[in-house]
Scaffold this motif. Structure first.
Motif, short mmCIF file in Angstrom:
data_model
loop_
_atom_site.label_atom_id
_atom_site.label_comp_id
_atom_site.label_asym_id
_atom_site.label_seq_id
_atom_site.Cartn_x
_atom_site.Cartn_y
_atom_site.Cartn_z
N PHE A 168 -13.86 -15.40 -30.44
CA PHE A 168 -14.37 -14.60 -31.34
C PHE A 168 -13.36 -13.11 -31.90
CE2 PHE A 168 -17.48 -14.50 -27.78
CZ PHE A 168 -18.59 -15.12 -28.05
N PHE A 169 -13.88 -14.07 -33.55
CA PHE A 169 -12.48 -13.14 -34.32
C PHE A 169 -13.59 -12.46 -35.06
CE2 PHE A 169 -12.47 -17.23 -35.11
CZ PHE A 169 -12.13 -17.59 -36.53
N GLY A 170 -13.40 -11.68 -35.99
CA GLY A 170 -13.14 -10.93 -37.09
C GLY A 170 -13.06 -9.46 -37.49
N PHE A 206 -11.21 -23.80 -38.18
CA PHE A 206 -10.51 -22.08 -37.67
C PHE A 206 -10.17 -21.79 -38.73
CE2 PHE A 206 -6.81 -19.63 -37.73
CZ PHE A 206 -7.44 -18.33 -36.53
N PHE A 207 -9.86 -22.47 -39.82
CA PHE A 207 -8.72 -22.14 -40.92
C PHE A 207 -9.77 -21.79 -42.28
CE2 PHE A 207 -4.62 -23.94 -39.37
CZ PHE A 207 -3.84 -22.77 -39.60
N HIS A 208 -10.91 -22.63 -41.86
CA HIS A 208 -12.24 -22.44 -43.14
C HIS A 208 -12.51 -21.43 -42.73
CE1 HIS A 208 -15.44 -23.34 -46.06
NE2 HIS A 208 -16.13 -23.23 -44.94
N MET A 209 -13.37 -20.44 -41.28
CA MET A 209 -13.68 -19.69 -41.07
C MET A 209 -12.56 -18.71 -41.52
SD MET A 209 -15.09 -20.80 -36.65
CE MET A 209 -16.88 -21.30 -36.82
N TYR A 214 -10.59 -18.55 -43.89
CA TYR A 214 -10.84 -18.47 -45.91
C TYR A 214 -12.47 -17.85 -45.80
CZ TYR A 214 -12.38 -19.62 -50.39
OH TYR A 214 -13.03 -19.89 -51.28
N GLU A 215 -13.38 -17.80 -45.03
CA GLU A 215 -14.73 -16.89 -45.35
C GLU A 215 -14.31 -15.18 -45.00
OE1 GLU A 215 -18.07 -20.56 -44.72
OE2 GLU A 215 -17.60 -19.11 -42.98
N LEU A 216 -13.70 -14.99 -43.67
CA LEU A 216 -13.58 -14.04 -43.45
C LEU A 216 -12.44 -13.29 -44.57
CD1 LEU A 216 -12.17 -13.83 -39.72
CD2 LEU A 216 -14.47 -12.58 -40.11
N ASN A 217 -11.10 -13.46 -44.91
CA ASN A 217 -10.36 -13.56 -46.07
C ASN A 217 -11.60 -12.93 -47.13
OD1 ASN A 217 -8.76 -13.55 -44.26
ND2 ASN A 217 -7.84 -15.13 -44.95
N LYS A 218 -11.85 -13.89 -47.64
CA LYS A 218 -13.23 -13.40 -48.39
C LYS A 218 -14.31 -12.91 -48.79
CE LYS A 218 -10.80 -16.71 -51.12
NZ LYS A 218 -10.29 -15.52 -52.62
N SER A 233 -18.09 -11.66 -41.20
CA SER A 233 -17.52 -10.94 -40.57
C SER A 233 -16.85 -10.85 -39.07
CB SER A 233 -18.29 -9.29 -40.35
OG SER A 233 -18.35 -8.84 -42.33
N LEU A 234 -17.71 -11.78 -38.53
CA LEU A 234 -17.12 -12.29 -37.14
C LEU A 234 -17.36 -13.82 -37.16
CD1 LEU A 234 -17.16 -11.43 -34.52
CD2 LEU A 234 -19.44 -11.92 -33.98
N ALA A 235 -16.48 -14.51 -35.99
CA ALA A 235 -16.77 -16.20 -36.37
C ALA A 235 -16.36 -16.23 -34.86
CB ALA A 235 -15.23 -16.52 -36.87
N LEU A 236 -17.25 -17.69 -34.33
CA LEU A 236 -17.11 -18.40 -33.10
C LEU A 236 -16.68 -19.38 -33.34
CD1 LEU A 236 -17.36 -18.46 -29.82
CD2 LEU A 236 -20.05 -18.30 -30.40
N LEU A 237 -15.57 -19.80 -33.10
CA LEU A 237 -14.77 -21.02 -32.15
C LEU A 237 -14.60 -21.43 -31.34
CD1 LEU A 237 -13.47 -24.13 -33.72
CD2 LEU A 237 -11.32 -21.83 -33.86
#
Length: 114
Positions: A63-65, A12-15, A17-21, A25-29
């Motif tokens: 789903f978050f982003g 989750f924290f890696h995702m 990081y990728e969103l912040n950078k 734009s969207l992630a699924l965990l």
């Protein structure tokens, strides 16, 4: 904290990081409901939108982003990934950053069945 929980939260924290950078734009965990409370708190503090899908297994899909990507998913008005049309499934895959060529193949295969 168990090793499994730590690993899931690490993903989750890696995702995040990728969103912040701006790498995604969207992630699924997929995670436990127990982890959701920690994740929910962080998403709200960071201002990210999310959708929660409860699974029969007792796990949840989160789903978050960005607001725009989450709004697209909300417009589909589906309560489960199983309800997605081939077109919606294609859009979701592209928004999640999956390989576009593989998404095209998946779309074509799903259209043959439907």
């Amino acid at each position: 904290m168990s090793e499994k929980k730590r690993n899931e939260l690490g993903v989750f924290f890696h995702m995040m990081y990728e969103l912040n950078k701006g790498l995604r734009s969207l992630a699924l965990l997929t995670t436990t409901t127990e982890n959701f409370e920690i994740i929910k708190d962080r998403l709200e503090r960071c201002g990210y939108e999310y959708i929660l899908e409860n699974l029969k297994s007792g796990y949840v899909n989160i789903f978050f982003g960005t607001a725009e990507c989450i709004d697209v998913l909300r417009k589909f008005r589906k309560s489960s990934l199983r309800e997605f049309s081939p077109e919606e499934d294609f859009i979701l895959g592209v928004l999640l950053g999956y390989n576009v060529q593989q998404q095209c193949k998946r779309y074509i295969d799903r259209k043959k069945v439907s």
